[in-house]
Design a protein around this motif. Structure first.
Motif, PDB file in Angstrom:
ATOM      1  N   ASN A 129      61.525  44.589  45.465  1.00  0.00           N
ATOM      2  CA  ASN A 129      60.661  45.736  45.200  1.00  0.00           C
ATOM      3  C   ASN A 129      59.196  45.402  45.422  1.00  0.00           C
ATOM      4  OD1 ASN A 129      62.758  47.499  44.481  1.00  0.00           O
ATOM      5  ND2 ASN A 129      62.811  46.708  42.391  1.00  0.00           N
ATOM      6  N   LEU A 130      58.789  44.212  44.976  1.00  0.00           N
ATOM      7  CA  LEU A 130      57.402  43.816  45.170  1.00  0.00           C
ATOM      8  C   LEU A 130      57.080  43.661  46.653  1.00  0.00           C
ATOM      9  CD1 LEU A 130      54.687  42.916  43.979  1.00  0.00           C
ATOM     10  CD2 LEU A 130      55.585  40.587  43.878  1.00  0.00           C
ATOM     11  N   GLY A 131      58.024  43.058  47.411  1.00  0.00           N
ATOM     12  CA  GLY A 131      57.797  42.895  48.841  1.00  0.00           C
ATOM     13  C   GLY A 131      57.585  44.212  49.548  1.00  0.00           C
ATOM     14  N   SER A 132      58.284  45.248  49.120  1.00  0.00           N
ATOM     15  CA  SER A 132      58.124  46.567  49.717  1.00  0.00           C
ATOM     16  C   SER A 132      56.835  47.238  49.263  1.00  0.00           C
ATOM     17  CB  SER A 132      59.308  47.460  49.340  1.00  0.00           C
ATOM     18  OG  SER A 132      60.515  46.910  49.812  1.00  0.00           O
ATOM     19  N   PHE A 133      56.324  46.815  48.114  1.00  0.00           N
ATOM     20  CA  PHE A 133      55.123  47.403  47.532  1.00  0.00           C
ATOM     21  C   PHE A 133      53.849  46.789  48.113  1.00  0.00           C
ATOM     22  CE2 PHE A 133      52.752  48.200  43.316  1.00  0.00           C
ATOM     23  CZ  PHE A 133      52.488  49.525  43.642  1.00  0.00           C
ATOM     24  N   ILE A 134      54.007  45.679  48.864  1.00  0.00           N
ATOM     25  CA  ILE A 134      52.868  44.982  49.464  1.00  0.00           C
ATOM     26  C   ILE A 134      52.683  45.446  50.907  1.00  0.00           C
ATOM     27  CG2 ILE A 134      52.012  42.726  50.199  1.00  0.00           C
ATOM     28  CD1 ILE A 134      53.608  41.537  47.860  1.00  0.00           C
ATOM     29  N   LEU A 161      47.068  39.495  48.228  1.00  0.00           N
ATOM     30  CA  LEU A 161      48.014  40.530  48.610  1.00  0.00           C
ATOM     31  C   LEU A 161      47.431  41.917  48.358  1.00  0.00           C
ATOM     32  CD1 LEU A 161      49.640  41.774  45.843  1.00  0.00           C
ATOM     33  CD2 LEU A 161      50.380  39.397  45.807  1.00  0.00           C
ATOM     34  N   GLU A 162      47.698  42.818  49.284  1.00  0.00           N
ATOM     35  CA  GLU A 162      47.227  44.201  49.209  1.00  0.00           C
ATOM     36  C   GLU A 162      48.388  45.086  48.777  1.00  0.00           C
ATOM     37  OE1 GLU A 162      44.643  46.442  52.368  1.00  0.00           O
ATOM     38  OE2 GLU A 162      46.755  46.908  52.774  1.00  0.00           O
ATOM     39  N   LEU A 163      48.164  45.892  47.740  1.00  0.00           N
ATOM     40  CA  LEU A 163      49.209  46.756  47.207  1.00  0.00           C
ATOM     41  C   LEU A 163      49.153  48.148  47.815  1.00  0.00           C
ATOM     42  CD1 LEU A 163      49.132  45.846  43.411  1.00  0.00           C
ATOM     43  CD2 LEU A 163      50.531  44.847  45.231  1.00  0.00           C
ATOM     44  N   ASN A 164      50.324  48.761  47.911  1.00  0.00           N
ATOM     45  CA  ASN A 164      50.443  50.088  48.518  1.00  0.00           C
ATOM     46  C   ASN A 164      50.060  51.180  47.510  1.00  0.00           C
ATOM     47  OD1 ASN A 164      51.058  52.114  50.343  1.00  0.00           O
ATOM     48  ND2 ASN A 164      53.253  52.080  49.912  1.00  0.00           N
ATOM     49  N   PRO A 166      46.653  54.065  46.657  1.00  0.00           N
ATOM     50  CA  PRO A 166      45.597  54.787  47.408  1.00  0.00           C
ATOM     51  C   PRO A 166      44.310  54.000  47.553  1.00  0.00           C
ATOM     52  CG  PRO A 166      46.714  56.295  45.922  1.00  0.00           C
ATOM     53  CD  PRO A 166      47.245  54.922  45.596  1.00  0.00           C
ATOM     54  N   TRP A 167      43.917  53.218  46.537  1.00  0.00           N
ATOM     55  CA  TRP A 167      42.660  52.484  46.612  1.00  0.00           C
ATOM     56  C   TRP A 167      42.835  51.078  47.183  1.00  0.00           C
ATOM     57  CZ3 TRP A 167      45.331  54.035  42.382  1.00  0.00           C
ATOM     58  CH2 TRP A 167      45.849  53.081  41.520  1.00  0.00           C
ATOM     59  N   LYS A 168      44.047  50.749  47.632  1.00  0.00           N
ATOM     60  CA  LYS A 168      44.351  49.495  48.325  1.00  0.00           C
ATOM     61  C   LYS A 168      43.808  48.263  47.594  1.00  0.00           C
ATOM     62  CE  LYS A 168      46.477  51.460  51.756  1.00  0.00           C
ATOM     63  NZ  LYS A 168      47.939  51.322  51.869  1.00  0.00           N
ATOM     64  N   PRO A 169      44.203  48.050  46.343  1.00  0.00           N
ATOM     65  CA  PRO A 169      43.714  46.867  45.630  1.00  0.00           C
ATOM     66  C   PRO A 169      44.240  45.585  46.247  1.00  0.00           C
ATOM     67  CG  PRO A 169      45.508  47.876  44.419  1.00  0.00           C
ATOM     68  CD  PRO A 169      45.184  48.815  45.540  1.00  0.00           C
ATOM     69  N   VAL A 170      43.428  44.544  46.167  1.00  0.00           N
ATOM     70  CA  VAL A 170      43.820  43.227  46.651  1.00  0.00           C
ATOM     71  C   VAL A 170      43.826  42.262  45.463  1.00  0.00           C
ATOM     72  CG1 VAL A 170      43.212  41.258  48.113  1.00  0.00           C
ATOM     73  CG2 VAL A 170      42.928  43.596  48.971  1.00  0.00           C
ATOM     74  N   LEU A 171      44.972  41.651  45.220  1.00  0.00           N
ATOM     75  CA  LEU A 171      45.098  40.643  44.178  1.00  0.00           C
ATOM     76  C   LEU A 171      44.912  39.279  44.823  1.00  0.00           C
ATOM     77  CD1 LEU A 171      48.258  41.971  42.276  1.00  0.00           C
ATOM     78  CD2 LEU A 171      45.916  42.867  42.295  1.00  0.00           C
ATOM     79  N   ALA A 172      44.124  38.433  44.197  1.00  0.00           N
ATOM     80  CA  ALA A 172      43.833  37.131  44.809  1.00  0.00           C
ATOM     81  C   ALA A 172      43.621  36.078  43.732  1.00  0.00           C
ATOM     82  CB  ALA A 172      42.596  37.242  45.698  1.00  0.00           C
ATOM     83  N   TRP A 173      44.450  35.036  43.761  1.00  0.00           N
ATOM     84  CA  TRP A 173      44.255  33.892  42.879  1.00  0.00           C
ATOM     85  C   TRP A 173      45.217  32.772  43.286  1.00  0.00           C
ATOM     86  CZ3 TRP A 173      45.976  38.561  40.344  1.00  0.00           C
ATOM     87  CH2 TRP A 173      47.349  38.619  40.117  1.00  0.00           C
ATOM     88  N   PRO A 174      44.901  31.520  42.914  1.00  0.00           N
ATOM     89  CA  PRO A 174      45.847  30.423  43.137  1.00  0.00           C
ATOM     90  C   PRO A 174      47.059  30.601  42.222  1.00  0.00           C
ATOM     91  CG  PRO A 174      43.627  29.594  42.887  1.00  0.00           C
ATOM     92  CD  PRO A 174      43.606  31.033  42.437  1.00  0.00           C
ATOM     93  N   LYS A 209      38.840  48.632  42.898  1.00  0.00           N
ATOM     94  CA  LYS A 209      38.720  48.480  44.350  1.00  0.00           C
ATOM     95  C   LYS A 209      38.595  46.998  44.700  1.00  0.00           C
ATOM     96  CE  LYS A 209      36.620  52.994  45.259  1.00  0.00           C
ATOM     97  NZ  LYS A 209      35.463  53.721  45.830  1.00  0.00           N
ATOM     98  N   PRO A 210      39.106  46.614  45.873  1.00  0.00           N
ATOM     99  CA  PRO A 210      39.127  45.181  46.226  1.00  0.00           C
ATOM    100  C   PRO A 210      37.738  44.598  46.414  1.00  0.00           C
ATOM    101  CG  PRO A 210      39.750  46.529  48.122  1.00  0.00           C
ATOM    102  CD  PRO A 210      39.697  47.444  46.934  1.00  0.00           C
ATOM    103  N   THR A 211      37.604  43.341  46.019  1.00  0.00           N
ATOM    104  CA  THR A 211      36.345  42.613  46.215  1.00  0.00           C
ATOM    105  C   THR A 211      36.502  41.526  47.275  1.00  0.00           C
ATOM    106  OG1 THR A 211      36.930  41.103  44.405  1.00  0.00           O
ATOM    107  CG2 THR A 211      35.600  43.044  43.850  1.00  0.00           C
ATOM    108  N   VAL A 212      37.735  41.327  47.764  1.00  0.00           N
ATOM    109  CA  VAL A 212      37.990  40.375  48.846  1.00  0.00           C
ATOM    110  C   VAL A 212      38.800  41.067  49.925  1.00  0.00           C
ATOM    111  CG1 VAL A 212      37.933  38.370  47.325  1.00  0.00           C
ATOM    112  CG2 VAL A 212      40.101  39.525  47.746  1.00  0.00           C
ATOM    113  N   LYS A 213      38.803  40.492  51.098  1.00  0.00           N
ATOM    114  CA  LYS A 213      39.529  41.057  52.219  1.00  0.00           C
ATOM    115  C   LYS A 213      40.607  40.087  52.691  1.00  0.00           C
ATOM    116  CE  LYS A 213      35.773  43.965  53.983  1.00  0.00           C
ATOM    117  NZ  LYS A 213      34.940  44.295  55.174  1.00  0.00           N
TER     118      LYS A 213
END
Length: 216
Positions: A129-134, A161-164, A166-174, A209-213
Motif C-alpha cells: 500500500n505504501l509503495g502505491s502511495f509513493i 519520498l514524495e506522497l500522492n 495534493p500538496w505533494k509532501p516529501v518525507l526525508a530522513w536517514p 509543503k515540501p522543503t526538499v526536492k
C-alpha cells in the motif's frame, strides 16, 4: 514506514471492513495519542488509496539478478539469508513494495518508532500500500553491517519520498533497520526500524509543503 482509531472511522470505506479497521488497533503504539492517531491515519491512507503507478526516480535500477536463488522458498543457509537481505535493499523494498516474503518468519516481529506487531502478512500489505502511495523517491545507501556471528544486520539509508497527496509532501530522513536471523531456520525474526529524526517531526512532514526536492 510500513509498520501504522480516531482516523480509521473518518476514512472507512467498502474497501476496508470493520474487522480490518479493528485489526489496526490491536498493536500498542508507544507514543502520545496525537502522534499515534496521525500515524494510524498514514496506514489507513495507504489502505484506502494504495493503487496506481509509481514513477521511478533517477538512478533506480531493475531487480538484482536472482537466477541462483529461489525466492519462492525459505533461505537454505545463513549466507543465502544475508544475500537476500542485500537483494531486498538493492530494490528498495521499503519504498517499492517488492519484498522477499519468504525470507521472513510468519510470526516475525516488526517495529518502528510508533508501533510493533507480529506477522509478516500485515507488513507485506503495508509495504504494498505504501509503495502505491509513493509517487517518487530517492534512496541512498549509507551503511550495511553484519555482526561477527552473521545473525544480525544493520542498515542505514537516506530516504526521500514524495506522497500522492495534493500538496505533494516529501518525507526525508536517514532510516535504518536492524534484522535478526534465526540460526536454525535462517529466517528473519525481527525487523526493527530506526529514524534519525524525532518521530513527531517525521509525521509533521506529511502535512506540510515540501522543503526538499527529489532529483528527477
Amino acid at each position: 514506514f510500513p509498520a501504522r482509531k480516531q482516523a480509521a472511522n473518518a476514512f472507512a470505506c467498502p474497501k476496508m471492513g470493520r474487522q480490518q479497521v479493528d485489526s489496526l488497533l490491536l498493536s500498542k503504539p508507544q507514543k502520545g495519542d496525537t502522534t499515534k492517531a496521525s500515524w494510524y491515519a498514514v496506514e489507513v491512507f495507504g489502505q484506502l488509496f494504495g493503487s496506481g503507478n509509481r514513477k521511478r526516480s533517477a538512478g533506480e535500477t531493475s531487480d538484482v539478478a536472482t537466477a541462483a536463488i529461489d525466492l519462492s522458498v525459505s533461505p537454505k543457509s545463513l549466507d543465502e539469508a544475508l544475500k537476500r537481505i542485500e537483494m531486498d535493499n538493492a530494490r528498495s523494498y521499503f519504498l517499492s513494495g517488492k519484498v522477499d516474503v519468504e525470507a521472513y518468519a510468519e510470526d516475525c516481529i516488526f517495529a518502528d518508532p510508533f508501533v510493533s506487531f507480529s506477522g509478516r502478512t500485515r507488513f507485506v500489505d503495508n509495504l504494498a500500500n505504501l509503495g502505491s502511495f509513493i509517487t517518487n523517491y530517492d534512496a541512498k545507501f549509507l551503511g550495511y553491517e553484519v555482526d561477527q556471528a552473521g545473525m544480525k544486520v544493520q542498515t542505514k539509508v537516506m530516504v526521500k519520498l514524495e506522497l500522492n497527496l495534493p500538496w505533494k509532501p516529501v518525507l526525508a530522513w536517514p532510516w535504518g533497520v536492524a534484522y535478526s536471523i534465526d540460526p536454525e531456520s535462517f529466517l528473519i525474526t525481527e525487523h526493527v526500524e530506526s529514524w534519525d529524526i524525532e518521530p513527531l517531526e517525521g509525521v509533521k512532514q506529511i502535512f506540510r509543503k515540501p522543503t526538499v526536492k527529489i532529483s528527477k
